[in-house]
Design an enzyme around this catalytic site. Sequence first.
Site, PDB file in Angstrom:
ATOM      1  N   GLY A 125      -8.513 -38.058 -10.915  1.00 48.56           N
ATOM      2  CA  GLY A 125      -7.194 -37.829 -10.351  1.00 48.56           C
ATOM      3  C   GLY A 125      -6.019 -38.617 -10.864  1.00 48.56           C
ATOM      4  N   GLY A 171      -4.653 -38.756 -13.921  1.00 50.77           N
ATOM      5  CA  GLY A 171      -3.981 -38.214 -15.098  1.00 50.77           C
ATOM      6  C   GLY A 171      -2.598 -37.655 -14.788  1.00 50.77           C
ATOM      7  N   CYS A 222      -2.841 -33.999 -13.813  1.00 47.43           N
ATOM      8  CA  CYS A 222      -3.967 -33.712 -12.923  1.00 47.43           C
ATOM      9  C   CYS A 222      -3.459 -33.667 -11.482  1.00 47.43           C
ATOM     10  CB  CYS A 222      -5.038 -34.789 -13.062  1.00 47.43           C
ATOM     11  SG  CYS A 222      -6.460 -34.575 -11.969  1.00 47.43           S
TER      12      CYS A 222
END
Length: 348
Positions: free
Chosen positions: A179, A181, A184
């Site tokens: 999570g 990124g 993301c």
Amino acid sequence: MRIEEEVKLAFKDVLIRPKRSTLRSRSQVSLEREYKFRYAKQCWQGIPIIAANMDHTGTFAMAKVLSELNVMTALSKFIEPQEWHDFVKTTPNGKSLTFVSAGLNEKDIPRLQQIQKMADFDLICLDVANGYSQHFVDFVKMTRDTFPDKIIMAGNVVTGEMTEELILSGADIVKVGIGPGSVCTTRKQTGVGYPQLSAVIECADAAHGLKGLVCSDGGCTVPGDVAKAFAGGADFVMLGGMLSGHDECSGEIFEKNNKKFKRFYGMSSREAMEKYHGQVADYRSSEGKSVDVPYRGTVSNTMKDILGGVRSTCTYVGAESLKELSKRTTFIRVTMQINDIFTQYNID
């Protein structure tokens, strides 16, 4: 249901405390590491930064430029096998600095075997969004049985126990991050995740006890974050967003409001799923977003800036090499780390 009360930290939550140093110049710092692996019967030497295996950054053009800097690239799993032979033939360091990526598809093992015949690669990246499934563990075991001498990196996970599970199943390197990124949206869509610095610290501790290694994947926005990942115990650091928007990235340059951009999207985004699978399956939702990132020229300049930042970190704590950085690091928790008063003026 239970609640863990211990505070978990992201890169933005800490700074590195400076320490007395005898180094006179950043040029004295070596960023090269040499690693031996739990399973693979070979050593690796280079700068342990990896361009992410997203289709935007995990390109042959990226690999060619970064290999000249002794930096690694994980190529996209959507690259066709026949393209590998020419790449390895024309890129001297390509074989030892480039990961072949795969997912959990039943065709992935035959695809890896096909690529091996064309270009005898050293590095495999098994990449899934959720590394906690038994199916993935079994796939790691099968890959190790099929390629006993290759360096295998597998993930993603964020906890020590699953890091140990993947290492015991055949992974040399465990990829850490759920999570964090830049494109993301897993945390938004699912509520699942783990602050990246704490994940790196805990997973590295678990891995190193089994003679395994970890790669921090996601959450880095500036060179200082890369340094914090290494300082927290990461053996490798994977970068996606920080390397986006360059000549070596996939996608065309386009203009918007008299400025140049390139398209960048998460590999679980609607755009990626429609491109490679035709649609978003009815049983799932998109866990990535698409953005237009400013065009930034060649990635060589950006990478040199990142490497310069990490070298500078080492001089601040007196580490003559990247290997010493984590041993000489004391993190201090902060409520603010950057003065952003002039951000509104878009000054570099």
